[in-house]
Each structure stands twice: as structure tokens, then as C-alpha cells.
Design a protein around this motif. Structure first.
Motif, PDB file in Angstrom:
ATOM      1  N   LEU A 122       0.831  -1.207   0.000  1.00 25.24           N
ATOM      2  CA  LEU A 122       0.000   0.000   0.000  1.00 25.24           C
ATOM      3  C   LEU A 122       0.863   1.253   0.000  1.00 25.24           C
ATOM      4  CD1 LEU A 122      -2.781  -1.008   2.548  1.00 25.24           C
ATOM      5  CD2 LEU A 122      -3.009  -0.838   0.066  1.00 25.24           C
ATOM      6  N   GLU A 123       1.952   1.217   0.746  1.00 20.65           N
ATOM      7  CA  GLU A 123       2.839   2.376   0.816  1.00 20.65           C
ATOM      8  C   GLU A 123       3.515   2.634  -0.534  1.00 20.65           C
ATOM      9  OE1 GLU A 123       1.863   1.097   4.784  1.00 20.65           O
ATOM     10  OE2 GLU A 123       2.641  -0.028   3.060  1.00 20.65           O
ATOM     11  N   GLN A 124       3.931   1.582  -1.210  1.00 18.48           N
ATOM     12  CA  GLN A 124       4.560   1.753  -2.522  1.00 18.48           C
ATOM     13  C   GLN A 124       3.565   2.313  -3.537  1.00 18.48           C
ATOM     14  OE1 GLN A 124       5.928  -2.309  -3.005  1.00 18.48           O
ATOM     15  NE2 GLN A 124       8.046  -1.772  -2.493  1.00 18.48           N
ATOM     16  N   VAL A 125       2.342   1.837  -3.472  1.00 18.02           N
ATOM     17  CA  VAL A 125       1.294   2.360  -4.344  1.00 18.02           C
ATOM     18  C   VAL A 125       1.109   3.854  -4.103  1.00 18.02           C
ATOM     19  CG1 VAL A 125      -1.196   2.326  -4.768  1.00 18.02           C
ATOM     20  CG2 VAL A 125       0.065   0.168  -4.584  1.00 18.02           C
ATOM     21  N   ASN A 126       0.979   4.231  -2.845  1.00 14.48           N
ATOM     22  CA  ASN A 126       0.709   5.628  -2.518  1.00 14.48           C
ATOM     23  C   ASN A 126       1.886   6.533  -2.868  1.00 14.48           C
ATOM     24  OD1 ASN A 126      -1.542   7.123  -1.481  1.00 14.48           O
ATOM     25  ND2 ASN A 126      -0.250   7.707   0.261  1.00 14.48           N
ATOM     26  N   GLU A 127       3.083   6.049  -2.657  1.00 17.34           N
ATOM     27  CA  GLU A 127       4.266   6.842  -3.000  1.00 17.34           C
ATOM     28  C   GLU A 127       4.328   7.088  -4.507  1.00 17.34           C
ATOM     29  OE1 GLU A 127       6.463   8.449  -1.375  1.00 17.34           O
ATOM     30  OE2 GLU A 127       6.236   7.742   0.694  1.00 17.34           O
ATOM     31  N   ALA A 128       3.982   6.094  -5.291  1.00 15.82           N
ATOM     32  CA  ALA A 128       4.015   6.253  -6.742  1.00 15.82           C
ATOM     33  C   ALA A 128       3.014   7.302  -7.209  1.00 15.82           C
ATOM     34  CB  ALA A 128       3.738   4.917  -7.420  1.00 15.82           C
ATOM     35  N   VAL A 129       1.798   7.244  -6.675  1.00 20.75           N
ATOM     36  CA  VAL A 129       0.775   8.227  -7.037  1.00 20.75           C
ATOM     37  C   VAL A 129       1.209   9.626  -6.610  1.00 20.75           C
ATOM     38  CG1 VAL A 129      -1.603   8.966  -6.670  1.00 20.75           C
ATOM     39  CG2 VAL A 129      -1.085   6.529  -7.003  1.00 20.75           C
ATOM     40  N   LEU A 130       1.678   9.744  -5.383  1.00 18.29           N
ATOM     41  CA  LEU A 130       2.112  11.052  -4.891  1.00 18.29           C
ATOM     42  C   LEU A 130       3.295  11.593  -5.690  1.00 18.29           C
ATOM     43  CD1 LEU A 130       1.792  10.590  -1.025  1.00 18.29           C
ATOM     44  CD2 LEU A 130       0.545  12.243  -2.441  1.00 18.29           C
ATOM     45  N   ASP A 131       4.177  10.712  -6.098  1.00 22.82           N
ATOM     46  CA  ASP A 131       5.326  11.143  -6.889  1.00 22.82           C
ATOM     47  C   ASP A 131       4.865  11.771  -8.209  1.00 22.82           C
ATOM     48  OD1 ASP A 131       8.122  11.396  -7.407  1.00 22.82           O
ATOM     49  OD2 ASP A 131       8.016   9.650  -8.716  1.00 22.82           O
ATOM     50  N   GLY A 132       3.906  11.139  -8.856  1.00 26.86           N
ATOM     51  CA  GLY A 132       3.377  11.699 -10.094  1.00 26.86           C
ATOM     52  C   GLY A 132       2.678  13.021  -9.887  1.00 26.86           C
ATOM     53  N   LEU A 133       1.917  13.126  -8.813  1.00 31.87           N
ATOM     54  CA  LEU A 133       1.198  14.372  -8.530  1.00 31.87           C
ATOM     55  C   LEU A 133       2.146  15.496  -8.154  1.00 31.87           C
ATOM     56  CD1 LEU A 133      -1.877  12.987  -6.533  1.00 31.87           C
ATOM     57  CD2 LEU A 133      -1.734  13.562  -8.978  1.00 31.87           C
ATOM     58  N   ARG A 134       3.172  15.195  -7.362  1.00 34.53           N
ATOM     59  CA  ARG A 134       4.145  16.225  -6.989  1.00 34.53           C
ATOM     60  C   ARG A 134       4.884  16.754  -8.211  1.00 34.53           C
ATOM     61  NH1 ARG A 134       5.911  12.229  -2.775  1.00 34.53           N
ATOM     62  NH2 ARG A 134       4.783  12.711  -0.844  1.00 34.53           N
ATOM     63  N   ALA A 135       5.259  15.848  -9.110  1.00 37.39           N
ATOM     64  CA  ALA A 135       5.946  16.273 -10.334  1.00 37.39           C
ATOM     65  C   ALA A 135       5.049  17.184 -11.166  1.00 37.39           C
ATOM     66  CB  ALA A 135       6.366  15.046 -11.145  1.00 37.39           C
ATOM     67  N   ALA A 136       3.759  16.854 -11.239  1.00 32.50           N
ATOM     68  CA  ALA A 136       2.822  17.682 -11.986  1.00 32.50           C
ATOM     69  C   ALA A 136       2.649  19.053 -11.331  1.00 32.50           C
ATOM     70  CB  ALA A 136       1.472  16.967 -12.085  1.00 32.50           C
ATOM     71  N   GLU A 137       2.613  19.087 -10.004  1.00 34.66           N
ATOM     72  CA  GLU A 137       2.537  20.375  -9.306  1.00 34.66           C
ATOM     73  C   GLU A 137       3.712  21.260  -9.701  1.00 34.66           C
ATOM     74  OE1 GLU A 137       0.283  20.119  -5.067  1.00 34.66           O
ATOM     75  OE2 GLU A 137       2.216  19.088  -5.153  1.00 34.66           O
ATOM     76  N   ARG A 138       4.899  20.690  -9.721  1.00 34.72           N
ATOM     77  CA  ARG A 138       6.093  21.458 -10.076  1.00 34.72           C
ATOM     78  C   ARG A 138       6.041  21.919 -11.534  1.00 34.72           C
ATOM     79  NH1 ARG A 138       8.580  17.139  -7.208  1.00 34.72           N
ATOM     80  NH2 ARG A 138       9.159  16.164  -9.212  1.00 34.72           N
TER      81      ARG A 138
END
Length: 359
Positions: A122-138
Motif C-alpha cells: 500500500l505504501e509503494q502504491v501511494n508513494e508512486a501516485v504522490l510522486d506523479g502528482l508532486r511532479a505535476a505540481e512542479r
């Protein structure tokens, strides 16, 4: 019969927007769906092997007989979202698509448990999603919050585990806990411990309710689960006392017009209670729900609310502002964002040079 001048879709595209109800696994680009299937050797899972074929078949979403039938379409997306790379890509592209139509605040939701079928935690799943969203924010300058969903049809232990995950990431991008899935036969009160855990750890709460089940579902979401917002809430009008409570407390409704028609929550746009809710001063927001399956955008949803559901320009403006007013943001952040959005909308709706009317 509408008696007001209509905004053009081009004008609506320029408006700043907030989206509060958007599912990650229902909002893939069609091209990405096919590309991932080919990369992963899973094209046999799809109902067609070309973009044209997929686009044609997806038209059948409109003929879904119920919410439960509509949810069956996710069998084509979830199996392709079992790797970190796929999850990151889909999250990033969703945010990019939102930014292109001037969504400056976006809340994305998904159920992490659905993406652990091939070994991810679950943590790996969430980190992957957050990583994509953070990159998009930037890259695109919008702000994004992530909402984690428990699922109605699964045992409460899964919801509790998701709530624990949401709390663990409360200061790392997750803004709320939600309950999603088919309503019939799966009341929110069966997930009380998960909601108590999330609420007791200061997490925001939203619940899918009043979509394919009546106002009792909304009642349970509010008084058993402590929801701060209601996902859909289409059937609220059937209980005038509950509607009055929701009005008195300005509890926001996350309305998704196209999805509501597709799931048969309403018969058509003309009979959607959206306009009734707005005219009675409920805190209504407009959202896409699932960009892929509903073949829609925020601009399209606002356009349909305006042209098919009958909201005036002023009513539409208030609905757009509601998206920012009821975002799961800290108060000071929200006020700063609101001031900027109000100034922008004032300029856009007042400038006669804007392509704002269609004749």
C-alpha cells in the motif's frame, strides 16, 4: 426554457477551476490505456485493440443500467495500474490534463488496495501516485490533494487499513479519507471504525452517498461517519428535513452531472436536482468523477450545468467559487487562493473582449 445569455465553452475554459471529486482509475487518457496494455502484454484484457475501437465501445458507458453496472467498466483500467511506473504516469497525466483547462486546485481520489494485485505494498502504491502528482505540481503550477478511498463491498478491515495509510500521509499530500463503491447493500455505518480512526487523527472526510441509494445513505454518511462533504448527494431532495440540515450547515455536495446521468442516478440533465439545489443555496460543487468513462472535462461539466441543467452565469460563478471554498485546504491557504480566483473571475466575466457569449 433558458432566458439568459449563454457563456461560450471557450470562456468557461478560461475560468479558474477547482475539482474535488475525480477518480484516478477512471481518468486515464485513452491513449495511455492502450499503451499500458501493450507494454504490459495485457491487450487481451481490453475490449478492443485500437483507439478507435476503444472509443466506440466506451460510448456504451452511457447505457449502464445502474451504478453497479457503471463500476464494471473499471475492470479495464485497474489491471493496468499495478506498477509504480503506471501509477506515476497516470497521476501525472491526469494533473496535466486538469492544468490545461485551468484547474488550479485538484483533489484526486483512489483506493490503494486495488493496486496491490502484483506485489506492491500500500505504501509503494501511494508513494508512486504522490510522486506523479508532486511532479505535476512542479511542472504545471496547480495544487493537488490526494484522497484515499475505502471500499464499501470489502470488509471493514480494508477500510481501516486505508484510513491508517491516509493518516500516515496526512502531512505528505493526503488530505482526506473517503468511502466509495456500490451503495446498495453496503451502508456507510459498516465502516465506522475506519471513519473514527481518520476523524480522531484530524483527517478530512468525504463519503459517496445518495447516488444509487436514497437519503438514508447521506444520513449515515453525516451522522455515523462524520462526513465533511458528500460525494454526489443526488437523492438529498427526497428528504426535506435532511436537506434543511445540509443547507443550515452548508455541507458541500460533490455533484458530477455526466456521471449521474450515466449511472441512472438521474434520468437526464433536465431532471437533475442540481439547479434546485443551487436555487435553494446548498453548497454545490461541480466535478468530473471519471474523465475517461464520462469522456469529459471540468469545462464540459460546467458547460452542461449551464446549458443542460439551467444554471445562470452568476449561479455558475458561485458554484465554481464553491469548489475553492470547500477544498480540503488549510483556512489561510484557502482564503489566499479564493482572493486570487475571485479577482480573476471578476475580470473574465466583466471584460467585454472575452469570447463569453454565444449567439
Amino acid at each position: 426554457m433558458q432566458t439568459f445569455a449563454l457563456l461560450s465553452k471557450t470562456a468557461l475554459q478560461a475560468w479558474p477551476k477547482a475539482e474535488l471529486h475525480c477518480h484516478l482509475d477512471g481518468s486515464l487518457r485513452l491513449e495511455t490505456l492502450l499503451d499500458l496494455a501493450r507494454q504490459q502484454g495485457k491487450t487481451a484484457l481490453l475490449p478492443a485493440d485500437s483507439l478507435e475501437g476503444l472509443a466506440e465501445i466506451l460510448q456504451q458507458v452511457d447505457t449502464s443500467a445502474s451504478l453497479e453496472a457503471y463500476l464494471q467498466w473499471f475492470r479495464y483500467t485497474v489491471p493496468l495500474m499495478q506498477t509504480r511506473e503506471a501509477l506515476r504516469r497516470i497521476a501525472y497525466e491526469l494533473a496535466e490534463d486538469a492544468a490545461r483547462e485551468n484547474v488550479c486546485y485538484l483533489e484526486v481520489r483512489y483506493a490503494p488496495v486495488l493496486h496491490t494485485e502484483e506485489g506492491l505494498t500500500l505504501e509503494q502504491v501511494n508513494e508512486a501516485v504522490l510522486d506523479g502528482l508532486r511532479a505535476a505540481e512542479r511542472d504545471f503550477g496547480l495544487r493537488i490533494g490526494l484522497i484515499l478511498c475505502g471500499l464499501r463491498h470489502l470488509p471493514e478491515t480494508f477500510s481501516l487499513r486505508t484510513a491508517e495509510l491516509a493518516v500516515a500521509y496526512r502531512k505528505r499530500g493526503v488530505v482526506a479519507f473517503d468511502l466509495a463503491g456500490g451503495e446498495a447493500g453496503h451502508p456507510p455505518k459498516h465502516h465506522l471504525h475506519a471513519f473514527y480512526y481518520a476523524r480522531n487523527h484530524l483527517l478530512n472526510l468525504t463519503v459517496h452517498a445518495g447516488e444509487s441509494w436514497g437519503p438514508d445513505s447521506i444520513h449515515q454518511a453525516l451522522f455515523y461517519c462524520g462526513a465533511h462533504r458528500i460525494g454526489h448527494g443526488v437523492t438529498l431532495y427526497q428528504d426535506p428535513d435532511l436537506l434543511q440540515y445540509v443547507l443550515d450547515h452548508q455541507i458541500p455536495l460533490e455533484i458530477c452531472p455526466t456521471s449521474n446521468v450515466q449511472t441512472k442516478a438521474v434520468a437526464d440533465y433536465a431532471t437533475h436536482p442540481l439547479r434546485y439545489y443551487v436555487e435553494h443555496s446548498l453548497a454545490v460543487t461541480i466535478n468530473t468523477d471519471n474523465r475517461l468513462f464520462s469522456r469529459t472535462t471540468m469545462t464540459e461539466e460546467l458547460w452542461r450545468a449551464h446549458t443542460a441543467c439551467g444554471l445562470s452565469v452568476q449561479q455558475l460563478r458561485e458554484v465554481v467559487l464553491n469548489g475553492f471554498r470547500h477544498a480540503f485546504l488549510h483556512w489561510d491557504e484557502k482564503q489566499d487562493l479564493l482572493r486570487n480566483v475571485e479577482a480573476s473571475l471578476k475580470q473574465l466575466t466583466a471584460d467585454p473582449t472575452q469570447p463569453s457569449l454565444t449567439h
